[in-house]
Design a protein around this motif. Structure first.
Motif, PDB file in Angstrom:
ATOM      1  N   UNK A  80       0.830  -1.212   0.000  1.00 34.59           N
ATOM      2  CA  UNK A  80       0.000   0.000   0.000  1.00 34.59           C
ATOM      3  C   UNK A  80       0.865   1.263   0.000  1.00 34.59           C
ATOM      4  N   UNK A  81       1.976   1.231   0.719  1.00 37.80           N
ATOM      5  CA  UNK A  81       2.880   2.385   0.724  1.00 37.80           C
ATOM      6  C   UNK A  81       3.473   2.606  -0.659  1.00 37.80           C
ATOM      7  N   UNK A  82       3.801   1.525  -1.358  1.00 38.55           N
ATOM      8  CA  UNK A  82       4.329   1.661  -2.717  1.00 38.55           C
ATOM      9  C   UNK A  82       3.288   2.313  -3.636  1.00 38.55           C
ATOM     10  N   UNK A  83       2.039   1.866  -3.544  1.00 37.91           N
ATOM     11  CA  UNK A  83       0.983   2.455  -4.368  1.00 37.91           C
ATOM     12  C   UNK A  83       0.758   3.927  -4.002  1.00 37.91           C
ATOM     13  N   UNK A  84       0.910   4.260  -2.732  1.00 35.47           N
ATOM     14  CA  UNK A  84       0.722   5.646  -2.317  1.00 35.47           C
ATOM     15  C   UNK A  84       1.811   6.549  -2.890  1.00 35.47           C
ATOM     16  N   UNK A  85       3.060   6.100  -2.864  1.00 33.77           N
ATOM     17  CA  UNK A  85       4.139   6.906  -3.452  1.00 33.77           C
ATOM     18  C   UNK A  85       3.929   7.085  -4.950  1.00 33.77           C
ATOM     19  N   UNK A  86       3.467   6.039  -5.614  1.00 33.59           N
ATOM     20  CA  UNK A  86       3.201   6.138  -7.047  1.00 33.59           C
ATOM     21  C   UNK A  86       2.041   7.099  -7.329  1.00 33.59           C
ATOM     22  N   UNK A  87       0.991   7.019  -6.511  1.00 32.04           N
ATOM     23  CA  UNK A  87      -0.166   7.900  -6.708  1.00 32.04           C
ATOM     24  C   UNK A  87       0.224   9.362  -6.526  1.00 32.04           C
ATOM     25  N   UNK A 156      20.177  11.321   1.174  1.00 34.02           N
ATOM     26  CA  UNK A 156      20.744  12.374   0.324  1.00 34.02           C
ATOM     27  C   UNK A 156      19.635  13.165  -0.380  1.00 34.02           C
ATOM     28  N   UNK A 157      18.670  12.467  -0.963  1.00 35.58           N
ATOM     29  CA  UNK A 157      17.610  13.151  -1.708  1.00 35.58           C
ATOM     30  C   UNK A 157      16.728  13.982  -0.784  1.00 35.58           C
ATOM     31  N   UNK A 158      16.376  13.463   0.368  1.00 36.26           N
ATOM     32  CA  UNK A 158      15.525  14.231   1.282  1.00 36.26           C
ATOM     33  C   UNK A 158      16.261  15.453   1.827  1.00 36.26           C
ATOM     34  N   UNK A 159      17.539  15.296   2.102  1.00 36.53           N
ATOM     35  CA  UNK A 159      18.304  16.436   2.618  1.00 36.53           C
ATOM     36  C   UNK A 159      18.459  17.523   1.557  1.00 36.53           C
ATOM     37  N   UNK A 175       6.507  15.822   3.300  1.00 36.78           N
ATOM     38  CA  UNK A 175       6.160  15.108   4.534  1.00 36.78           C
ATOM     39  C   UNK A 175       5.501  13.763   4.236  1.00 36.78           C
ATOM     40  N   UNK A 176       4.614  13.735   3.246  1.00 35.08           N
ATOM     41  CA  UNK A 176       3.937  12.484   2.897  1.00 35.08           C
ATOM     42  C   UNK A 176       4.934  11.445   2.385  1.00 35.08           C
ATOM     43  N   UNK A 177       5.834  11.870   1.518  1.00 37.29           N
ATOM     44  CA  UNK A 177       6.827  10.940   0.984  1.00 37.29           C
ATOM     45  C   UNK A 177       7.783  10.474   2.077  1.00 37.29           C
ATOM     46  N   UNK A 178       8.126  11.373   2.991  1.00 40.86           N
ATOM     47  CA  UNK A 178       9.002  10.978   4.097  1.00 40.86           C
ATOM     48  C   UNK A 178       8.350   9.906   4.960  1.00 40.86           C
ATOM     49  N   UNK A 179       7.072  10.087   5.274  1.00 34.28           N
ATOM     50  CA  UNK A 179       6.348   9.098   6.077  1.00 34.28           C
ATOM     51  C   UNK A 179       6.286   7.747   5.365  1.00 34.28           C
ATOM     52  N   UNK A 180       5.994   7.770   4.068  1.00 31.56           N
ATOM     53  CA  UNK A 180       5.902   6.517   3.313  1.00 31.56           C
ATOM     54  C   UNK A 180       7.263   5.830   3.203  1.00 31.56           C
ATOM     55  N   UNK A 181       8.316   6.593   3.017  1.00 32.20           N
ATOM     56  CA  UNK A 181       9.651   6.004   2.912  1.00 32.20           C
ATOM     57  C   UNK A 181      10.086   5.397   4.244  1.00 32.20           C
ATOM     58  N   UNK A 183       8.036   4.060   6.409  1.00 33.84           N
ATOM     59  CA  UNK A 183       7.276   2.811   6.500  1.00 33.84           C
ATOM     60  C   UNK A 183       7.903   1.721   5.638  1.00 33.84           C
ATOM     61  N   UNK A 184       8.294   2.065   4.413  1.00 28.99           N
ATOM     62  CA  UNK A 184       8.918   1.084   3.531  1.00 28.99           C
ATOM     63  C   UNK A 184      10.259   0.609   4.093  1.00 28.99           C
ATOM     64  N   UNK A 185      11.027   1.520   4.637  1.00 30.07           N
ATOM     65  CA  UNK A 185      12.324   1.152   5.218  1.00 30.07           C
ATOM     66  C   UNK A 185      12.128   0.250   6.435  1.00 30.07           C
ATOM     67  N   UNK A 186      11.115   0.536   7.253  1.00 29.45           N
ATOM     68  CA  UNK A 186      10.837  -0.321   8.410  1.00 29.45           C
ATOM     69  C   UNK A 186      10.475  -1.739   7.966  1.00 29.45           C
ATOM     70  N   UNK A 187       9.690  -1.849   6.901  1.00 28.46           N
ATOM     71  CA  UNK A 187       9.345  -3.181   6.384  1.00 28.46           C
ATOM     72  C   UNK A 187      10.587  -3.913   5.892  1.00 28.46           C
ATOM     73  N   UNK A 188      11.517  -3.194   5.282  1.00 27.79           N
ATOM     74  CA  UNK A 188      12.739  -3.820   4.791  1.00 27.79           C
ATOM     75  C   UNK A 188      13.659  -4.242   5.935  1.00 27.79           C
ATOM     76  N   UNK A 189      13.724  -3.434   6.988  1.00 27.66           N
ATOM     77  CA  UNK A 189      14.514  -3.817   8.162  1.00 27.66           C
ATOM     78  C   UNK A 189      13.921  -5.067   8.804  1.00 27.66           C
TER      79      UNK A 189
END
Length: 288
Positions: A80-87, A156-159, A175-181, A183-189
Motif C-alpha cells: 500500500x505504501x508503494x501504491x501511495x508513493x506512485x499515486x 541524500x535526496x531528502x536532505x 512530509x507524505x513521501x518521508x512518512x511513506x519512505x 514505512x517502507x524502510x521499516x518493512x525492509x529492516x
C-alpha cells in the motif's frame, strides 16, 4: 509435492526481477543522475512506466493471494505504501516524488534472490545443500547491502530537496513521501531481521540436530529430517508458504522429537529411540 501457487508466484517474481535488473539499472542511472531530468524522462519514461505497471500488478496479485491464504500486515502495508508513493507522483507530477519512486522501485529488483530462495527451499522441503546455502547467503547479503545503499540515497535526496520543496510550498508532498519512505524502510529492516534468524542458511547444524545427536546419534537419514523440521523460512516474505509447509505427519514428528530427553549414548550398533522414530517416519511417508 502438491502444487503451491504462492511458491510458484515467488519463483515467477524472482525471475521477473532478475530479468528487469539490467534494463532498470540503465533507467535509474539516467533518471536519477541526469542533469536534464526532463530529457531523461522523455527518453526513458516508457520503459520505466512498463516496469512500474509490472510491479504494481505483482503487488496486487500477491495481496489477493495472501488475503485468501495467510494475511501479513507488514507485507500488505508495504504494498500500500508503494501504491501511495506512485499515486502522489502521478497526481502532483513532482520531480522529487518521481525520483523517489524510481529509486524505490529500482531497488526492489534486487530482491530476486530472496524470492528464488523461498521457492527453492519449499520445493526441497527446506533442506539446503552446501551449494544452495552459499547462494542463499549471497542473496541475503545482496539484499542487505542494497538496502544500505538505498537508505543512503534516500537520506541524500531528502536532505538536498528540503530547501527547494519549502521554497515552492510543497512541504506536504515532502512530509507524505518521508512518512511513506520510513514505512517502507521499516518493512525492509523487518525482512532483514527475519532472514538473519533463518538458521538453515547460517548454521547447517542447529540445536535440535545436536540434541538428537547427544541422545543417541541419529544417523545420516535422521539428521536430514532433523535439519528439515527445525529450519523455517522467514514469515514476512513467504508467510503462506511457511504456514502450509508443515503437514500433519511432520507436526506429529516434531512433537515426538521435541519430547525426547537426553539419555545415555547408544551402543555401537544401536540407534536412539528418537532416531528410530524419525527413520520410521521417513520410511513410512513420502514427506511434505
Amino acid at each position: 509435492q502438491r502444487f503451491d501457487p504462492i511458491v510458484a508466484f515467488n519463483a515467477l517474481v524472482g525471475l521477473i526481477y532478475l530479468l528487469q535488473l539490467p534494463a532498470y539499472t540503465a533507467t535509474a542511472l539516467h533518471v536519477l543522475f541526469s542533469c536534464r531530468f526532463d530529457q531523461a524522462v522523455r527518453e526513458w519514461w516508457t520503459l520505466a512506466a512498463v516496469m512500474w505497471a509490472i510491479h504494481g500488478t505483482l503487488y496486487v496479485v500477491d495481496t489477493v493471494m495472501r488475503l485468501e491464504r495467510s494475511f501479513n500486515r507488514m507485507l500488505v502495508a508495504h504494498h500500500l505504501a508503494w501504491f501511495a508513493t506512485t499515486a502522489i507522483t502521478f497526481a502532483t507530477r513532482d520531480i522529487f516524488s518521481a525520483k523517489l519512486n524510481v529509486l524505490l522501485d529500482y531497488f526492489a529488483t534486487f530482491e530476486f534472490g530472496l524470492f528464488l530462495l523461498l521457492a527453492y527451499s519449499k520445493w526441497h522441503a527446506r533442506v539446503l545443500s552446501p551449494r544452495a546455502r552459499l547462494l542463499a547467503v549471497a542473496a541475503v547479503v545482496l539484499y542487505d547491502a542494497t538496502r544500505v545503499v538505498q537508505t543512503a540515497l534516500l537520506v541524500f535526496y531528502f536532505t538536498a530537496a528540503f530547501p527547494r520543496m519549502r521554497e515552492y510550498g510543497h512541504l506536504w508532498i515532502y512530509a507524505a513521501q518521508l512518512l511513506l519512505c520510513v514505512l517502507l524502510t521499516a518493512a525492509q529492516v523487518y525482512t532483514m531481521l527475519e532472514y538473519a534468524r533463518w538458521t538453515n542458511i547460517w548454521s547447517p547444524k542447529n540445536h535440535l540436530h545436536e540434541h538428537l545427536s547427544v541422545s543417541g546419534g541419529c544417523g545420516e537419514e535422521a539428521a536430514e529430517v532433523c535439519e528439515r523440521t527445525s529450519s523455517k523460512p522467514p514469515r514476512d516474505a513467504d508467510a503462506a508458504s511457511t504456514a502450509s509447509a508443515t503437514s500433519p505427519q511432520d507436526s506429529a514428528l516434531e512433537s515426538a522429537v521435541a519430547s525426547v530427553e537426553p539419555g545415555p549414548p547408544a551402543s555401537a550398533r544401536g540407534i536412539s529411540a528418537a532416531a528410530q522414530l524419525v527413520m520410521a517416519h521417513e520410511e513410512g511417508s513420502p514427506g511434505p
